[in-house]
Design a protein around this motif. Structure first.
Motif, PDB file in Angstrom:
ATOM      1  N   GLY A  38       0.866  -1.165   0.000  1.00 43.05           N
ATOM      2  CA  GLY A  38       0.000   0.000   0.000  1.00 43.05           C
ATOM      3  C   GLY A  38       0.902   1.214   0.000  1.00 43.05           C
ATOM      4  O   GLY A  38       1.830   1.296   0.809  1.00 43.05           O
ATOM      5  N   TYR A  39       0.682   2.121  -0.924  1.00 39.88           N
ATOM      6  CA  TYR A  39       1.629   3.213  -1.123  1.00 39.88           C
ATOM      7  C   TYR A  39       0.890   4.526  -1.317  1.00 39.88           C
ATOM      8  O   TYR A  39      -0.011   4.623  -2.155  1.00 39.88           O
ATOM      9  N   THR A  40       1.258   5.519  -0.526  1.00 40.24           N
ATOM     10  CA  THR A  40       0.781   6.881  -0.742  1.00 40.24           C
ATOM     11  C   THR A  40       1.899   7.703  -1.367  1.00 40.24           C
ATOM     12  O   THR A  40       1.728   8.347  -2.379  1.00 40.24           O
ATOM     13  N   ASP A  41       3.080   7.646  -0.712  1.00 39.16           N
ATOM     14  CA  ASP A  41       4.275   8.307  -1.224  1.00 39.16           C
ATOM     15  C   ASP A  41       5.471   7.666  -0.532  1.00 39.16           C
ATOM     16  O   ASP A  41       5.321   6.688   0.198  1.00 39.16           O
ATOM     17  N   ASN A  42       6.682   8.206  -0.758  1.00 36.91           N
ATOM     18  CA  ASN A  42       7.891   7.607  -0.182  1.00 36.91           C
ATOM     19  C   ASN A  42       7.931   7.651   1.340  1.00 36.91           C
ATOM     20  O   ASN A  42       8.767   7.000   1.959  1.00 36.91           O
ATOM     21  N   ASN A  43       7.060   8.444   1.953  1.00 38.10           N
ATOM     22  CA  ASN A  43       7.037   8.571   3.404  1.00 38.10           C
ATOM     23  C   ASN A  43       5.873   7.825   4.049  1.00 38.10           C
ATOM     24  O   ASN A  43       5.744   7.839   5.272  1.00 38.10           O
ATOM     25  N   ASN A  44       5.020   7.218   3.255  1.00 38.09           N
ATOM     26  CA  ASN A  44       3.828   6.548   3.780  1.00 38.09           C
ATOM     27  C   ASN A  44       3.518   5.316   2.938  1.00 38.09           C
ATOM     28  O   ASN A  44       2.937   5.431   1.847  1.00 38.09           O
ATOM     29  N   TYR A  45       3.939   4.157   3.431  1.00 33.23           N
ATOM     30  CA  TYR A  45       3.676   2.929   2.690  1.00 33.23           C
ATOM     31  C   TYR A  45       3.749   1.715   3.620  1.00 33.23           C
ATOM     32  O   TYR A  45       4.306   1.776   4.707  1.00 33.23           O
ATOM     33  N   THR A  46       3.173   0.639   3.146  1.00 31.25           N
ATOM     34  CA  THR A  46       3.183  -0.636   3.852  1.00 31.25           C
ATOM     35  C   THR A  46       3.457  -1.721   2.823  1.00 31.25           C
ATOM     36  O   THR A  46       2.977  -1.638   1.696  1.00 31.25           O
ATOM     37  N   ILE A  56      11.350 -12.945   4.571  1.00 33.07           N
ATOM     38  CA  ILE A  56      10.115 -12.187   4.403  1.00 33.07           C
ATOM     39  C   ILE A  56      10.194 -10.924   5.245  1.00 33.07           C
ATOM     40  O   ILE A  56      10.607 -10.971   6.404  1.00 33.07           O
ATOM     41  N   THR A  57       9.818  -9.800   4.659  1.00 35.36           N
ATOM     42  CA  THR A  57       9.798  -8.521   5.359  1.00 35.36           C
ATOM     43  C   THR A  57       8.380  -7.968   5.380  1.00 35.36           C
ATOM     44  O   THR A  57       7.667  -8.019   4.377  1.00 35.36           O
ATOM     45  N   PHE A  58       7.995  -7.444   6.546  1.00 37.46           N
ATOM     46  CA  PHE A  58       6.740  -6.720   6.732  1.00 37.46           C
ATOM     47  C   PHE A  58       7.148  -5.345   7.233  1.00 37.46           C
ATOM     48  O   PHE A  58       7.762  -5.220   8.287  1.00 37.46           O
ATOM     49  N   VAL A  59       6.864  -4.299   6.465  1.00 37.28           N
ATOM     50  CA  VAL A  59       7.287  -2.948   6.825  1.00 37.28           C
ATOM     51  C   VAL A  59       6.094  -2.000   6.774  1.00 37.28           C
ATOM     52  O   VAL A  59       5.219  -2.136   5.919  1.00 37.28           O
ATOM     53  N   ASN A  60       6.060  -1.075   7.721  1.00 38.43           N
ATOM     54  CA  ASN A  60       5.048  -0.026   7.741  1.00 38.43           C
ATOM     55  C   ASN A  60       5.760   1.290   8.035  1.00 38.43           C
ATOM     56  O   ASN A  60       6.357   1.448   9.089  1.00 38.43           O
ATOM     57  N   VAL A  61       5.740   2.202   7.078  1.00 36.05           N
ATOM     58  CA  VAL A  61       6.383   3.509   7.221  1.00 36.05           C
ATOM     59  C   VAL A  61       5.284   4.558   7.231  1.00 36.05           C
ATOM     60  O   VAL A  61       4.393   4.541   6.386  1.00 36.05           O
ATOM     61  N   ASP A  62       5.360   5.449   8.213  1.00 41.25           N
ATOM     62  CA  ASP A  62       4.326   6.463   8.371  1.00 41.25           C
ATOM     63  C   ASP A  62       4.979   7.821   8.563  1.00 41.25           C
ATOM     64  O   ASP A  62       5.763   8.003   9.492  1.00 41.25           O
ATOM     65  N   THR A  63       4.722   8.753   7.700  1.00 41.92           N
ATOM     66  CA  THR A  63       5.234  10.112   7.736  1.00 41.92           C
ATOM     67  C   THR A  63       6.758  10.139   7.869  1.00 41.92           C
ATOM     68  O   THR A  63       7.311  10.848   8.683  1.00 41.92           O
ATOM     69  N   GLY A  64       7.418   9.311   7.074  1.00 42.09           N
ATOM     70  CA  GLY A  64       8.870   9.354   6.994  1.00 42.09           C
ATOM     71  C   GLY A  64       9.607   8.559   8.048  1.00 42.09           C
ATOM     72  O   GLY A  64      10.785   8.299   7.903  1.00 42.09           O
ATOM     73  N   GLY A  65       8.946   8.141   9.127  1.00 42.40           N
ATOM     74  CA  GLY A  65       9.604   7.368  10.160  1.00 42.40           C
ATOM     75  C   GLY A  65       9.238   5.900  10.038  1.00 42.40           C
ATOM     76  O   GLY A  65       8.167   5.574   9.553  1.00 42.40           O
ATOM     77  N   ASN A  66      10.117   5.043  10.446  1.00 42.26           N
ATOM     78  CA  ASN A  66       9.809   3.623  10.412  1.00 42.26           C
ATOM     79  C   ASN A  66       8.859   3.312  11.553  1.00 42.26           C
ATOM     80  O   ASN A  66       9.254   3.266  12.696  1.00 42.26           O
ATOM     81  N   ALA A  67       7.608   3.152  11.259  1.00 41.24           N
ATOM     82  CA  ALA A  67       6.644   2.793  12.290  1.00 41.24           C
ATOM     83  C   ALA A  67       6.863   1.349  12.702  1.00 41.24           C
ATOM     84  O   ALA A  67       6.514   0.965  13.791  1.00 41.24           O
ATOM     85  N   GLY A  68       7.450   0.560  11.822  1.00 38.72           N
ATOM     86  CA  GLY A  68       7.762  -0.811  12.169  1.00 38.72           C
ATOM     87  C   GLY A  68       8.311  -1.597  11.001  1.00 38.72           C
ATOM     88  O   GLY A  68       7.958  -1.341   9.849  1.00 38.72           O
ATOM     89  N   ARG A  69       9.205  -2.529  11.305  1.00 37.49           N
ATOM     90  CA  ARG A  69       9.768  -3.415  10.288  1.00 37.49           C
ATOM     91  C   ARG A  69      10.078  -4.748  10.934  1.00 37.49           C
ATOM     92  O   ARG A  69      10.774  -4.809  11.947  1.00 37.49           O
ATOM     93  N   LEU A  70       9.549  -5.803  10.344  1.00 34.77           N
ATOM     94  CA  LEU A  70       9.860  -7.161  10.755  1.00 34.77           C
ATOM     95  C   LEU A  70      10.503  -7.866   9.571  1.00 34.77           C
ATOM     96  O   LEU A  70       9.949  -7.858   8.474  1.00 34.77           O
ATOM     97  N   LYS A  71      11.671  -8.448   9.776  1.00 30.33           N
ATOM     98  CA  LYS A  71      12.361  -9.204   8.727  1.00 30.33           C
ATOM     99  C   LYS A  71      12.761 -10.540   9.330  1.00 30.33           C
ATOM    100  O   LYS A  71      13.513 -10.581  10.307  1.00 30.33           O
ATOM    101  N   THR A  72      12.247 -11.612   8.757  1.00 31.29           N
ATOM    102  CA  THR A  72      12.515 -12.931   9.321  1.00 31.29           C
ATOM    103  C   THR A  72      13.986 -13.307   9.195  1.00 31.29           C
ATOM    104  O   THR A  72      14.649 -12.938   8.223  1.00 31.29           O
ATOM    105  N   ASN A  73      14.472 -14.042  10.175  1.00 31.37           N
ATOM    106  CA  ASN A  73      15.787 -14.666  10.056  1.00 31.37           C
ATOM    107  C   ASN A  73      15.668 -15.936   9.224  1.00 31.37           C
ATOM    108  O   ASN A  73      16.594 -16.326   8.535  1.00 31.37           O
ATOM    109  N   ARG A  74      14.516 -16.566   9.326  1.00 28.21           N
ATOM    110  CA  ARG A  74      14.243 -17.800   8.604  1.00 28.21           C
ATOM    111  C   ARG A  74      14.136 -17.508   7.111  1.00 28.21           C
ATOM    112  O   ARG A  74      13.619 -16.465   6.710  1.00 28.21           O
ATOM    113  N   VAL A  75      14.634 -18.425   6.292  1.00 23.87           N
ATOM    114  CA  VAL A  75      14.545 -18.265   4.842  1.00 23.87           C
ATOM    115  C   VAL A  75      13.475 -19.194   4.283  1.00 23.87           C
ATOM    116  O   VAL A  75      13.141 -20.214   4.885  1.00 23.87           O
ATOM    117  N   PHE A  76      12.946 -18.816   3.121  1.00 27.02           N
ATOM    118  CA  PHE A  76      11.860 -19.547   2.476  1.00 27.02           C
ATOM    119  C   PHE A  76      12.302 -19.853   1.054  1.00 27.02           C
ATOM    120  O   PHE A  76      12.260 -18.985   0.183  1.00 27.02           O
TER     121      PHE A  76
END
Length: 112
Positions: A38-46, A56-76
């Protein structure tokens, strides 16, 4: 089907709590492959995606700051296997560590 996608316009309230769930099967290894974004601009996306390192990475960026990022150590690395992936976002929770959750095949990923 690789270019098929679903589009949805978000409202303000949709950004507080949501869950994304899908059955996926890798198309190839060693490349970045987006499953959801989901993308609004470079500062707001998921996004939820396979990295080129087959994690696998799950990232949520809100107003330019990293609101959260999960990156698995496990590989697929099994392109023949179906996986059920669930990404959960709840910014209403007080503890930042509880706001993002990632489940793969019904098991919460806890090592990042």
């Amino acid at each position: 089907m690789a270019t098929t996608y679903i589009s949805r316009s978000w409202t303000t309230g949709d950004k507080i709590k949501w869950t994304w769930s899908a059955w996926v099967k890798r198309a190839g290894l060693g490349t970045t492959q987006y499953m959801f974004s989901g993308y609004t601009d470079n500062n707001n996306y998921t996004a939820v995606y396979f990295e080129s390192a087959d994690t696998i990475t799950f990232v949520n960026v809100d107003t330019g700051g990293n609101a959260g990022r999960l990156k698995t150590n496990r590989v697929f690395r099994d392109p023949g296997a179906w996986m059920h992936i669930v990404a959960v976002w709840d910014s209403a929770l007080a503890a930042a560590g509880d706001r993002m959750k990632l489940y793969i095949n019904g098991v919460e990923e806890t090592v990042f």
